[in-house]
Design a protein around this motif. Structure first.
Motif, mmCIF file in Angstrom:
data_model
loop_
_atom_site.group_PDB
_atom_site.id
_atom_site.type_symbol
_atom_site.label_atom_id
_atom_site.label_comp_id
_atom_site.label_asym_id
_atom_site.label_seq_id
_atom_site.Cartn_x
_atom_site.Cartn_y
_atom_site.Cartn_z
ATOM 1 N N THR A 9 0.742 -1.239 -0.146
ATOM 2 C CA THR A 9 0.015 0.094 0.159
ATOM 3 C C THR A 9 0.812 1.344 -0.026
ATOM 4 N N ILE A 10 1.561 1.340 0.733
ATOM 5 C CA ILE A 10 2.830 2.235 0.791
ATOM 6 C C ILE A 10 3.173 2.749 -0.476
ATOM 7 N N SER A 11 3.705 1.621 -1.310
ATOM 8 C CA SER A 11 4.451 1.749 -2.375
ATOM 9 C C SER A 11 3.622 2.151 -3.619
ATOM 10 N N ALA A 12 2.281 1.861 -3.568
ATOM 11 C CA ALA A 12 1.172 2.201 -4.440
ATOM 12 C C ALA A 12 0.949 3.637 -4.032
ATOM 13 N N ASN A 108 -7.073 3.838 -9.514
ATOM 14 C CA ASN A 108 -7.958 2.641 -9.247
ATOM 15 C C ASN A 108 -7.086 1.556 -8.682
ATOM 16 N N MET A 109 -5.970 1.333 -9.276
ATOM 17 C CA MET A 109 -5.271 0.068 -8.960
ATOM 18 C C MET A 109 -4.651 0.389 -7.454
ATOM 19 N N CYS A 110 -4.513 1.624 -7.094
ATOM 20 C CA CYS A 110 -3.888 1.894 -5.889
ATOM 21 C C CYS A 110 -4.883 1.605 -4.668
ATOM 22 N N TYR A 111 -6.272 1.992 -5.311
ATOM 23 C CA TYR A 111 -7.310 1.689 -4.498
ATOM 24 C C TYR A 111 -7.612 0.038 -4.047
ATOM 25 N N LYS A 112 -7.294 -0.583 -5.195
ATOM 26 C CA LYS A 112 -7.295 -2.241 -5.157
ATOM 27 C C LYS A 112 -6.206 -2.650 -4.371
ATOM 28 N N CYS A 123 -8.306 3.324 1.808
ATOM 29 C CA CYS A 123 -9.385 3.260 0.709
ATOM 30 C C CYS A 123 -10.556 4.301 1.066
ATOM 31 N N SER A 124 -10.830 4.389 2.038
ATOM 32 C CA SER A 124 -11.820 5.634 2.448
ATOM 33 C C SER A 124 -11.276 7.152 2.140
#
Length: 171
Positions: A9-12, A108-112, A123-124
């Motif tokens: 998540t940090i990387s995204a 969107n991929m970051c969210y996923k 996500c929120s």
């Protein structure tokens, strides 16, 4: 120090910060080409104020804040030189829409990634950013549709752009 974010998540999120600043430079180049080479000052000005400023000034900053809220320092990389030449206004607008959609897909991929890593709290935070960016997607799709309708009548396209500009705060 412990953090409540998974490394993926940090990387995204970091990748999206980088993309945001690259998009600002890309859209600034688009504005410059439109305003100087093609004398589409209204289109260029609206794109500059309504789109370019959003990438680093809103999207990049908001995504960076997510990282900083979890005590993760943001790394700012080099922004590549933006010097692409364009043969027509149509080519410029098509490339703008393509890159805006590429950014949307990455967002969107970051969210996923954050969802898949159970970082639902991230996500929120991303929902508002995704919602705001979708306004830009809608605008660039409309710009692209209209350039097809106007064809070679670039002066009319530039003159009429405010009639089909939906990002009203750019006025």
């Amino acid at each position: 120090m412990e953090t409540n974010l998974m490394p993926n998540t940090i990387s995204a999120l970091q990748e999206m910060v980088d993309r945001s600043f690259k998009m600002t430079a890309f859209v600034d180049r688009i504005q410059s080409v439109l305003s100087t080479k093609f004398v589409c000052n209204q289109v260029g000005n609206l794109i500059h104020h309504g789109i370019a400023h959003k990438y680093s000034g809103f999207f990049g900053d908001k995504i960076a804040e997510i990282l900083e809220n979890y005590n993760i320092d943001v790394k700012y990389g080099n922004v590549p030189t933006m010097n692409k030449e364009y043969a027509s206004v149509s080519e410029v607008i098509h490339k703008l829409n393509e890159e805006v959609i590429n950014y949307q897909n990455a967002l969107n991929m970051c969210y996923k990634v954050s969802f898949d890593n159970m970082d639902v709290h991230v996500c929120s935070d991303l929902i508002d950013i995704i919602t705001q960016h979708n306004l830009i997607v809608t605008q660039t799709i409309l710009l692209e549709d209209k350039i097809e309708v106007y064809g070679n009548n670039i002066a009319a396209y530039d003159h009429d752009v405010k009639d089909f500009w939906i990002l009203k705060e750019a006025y």
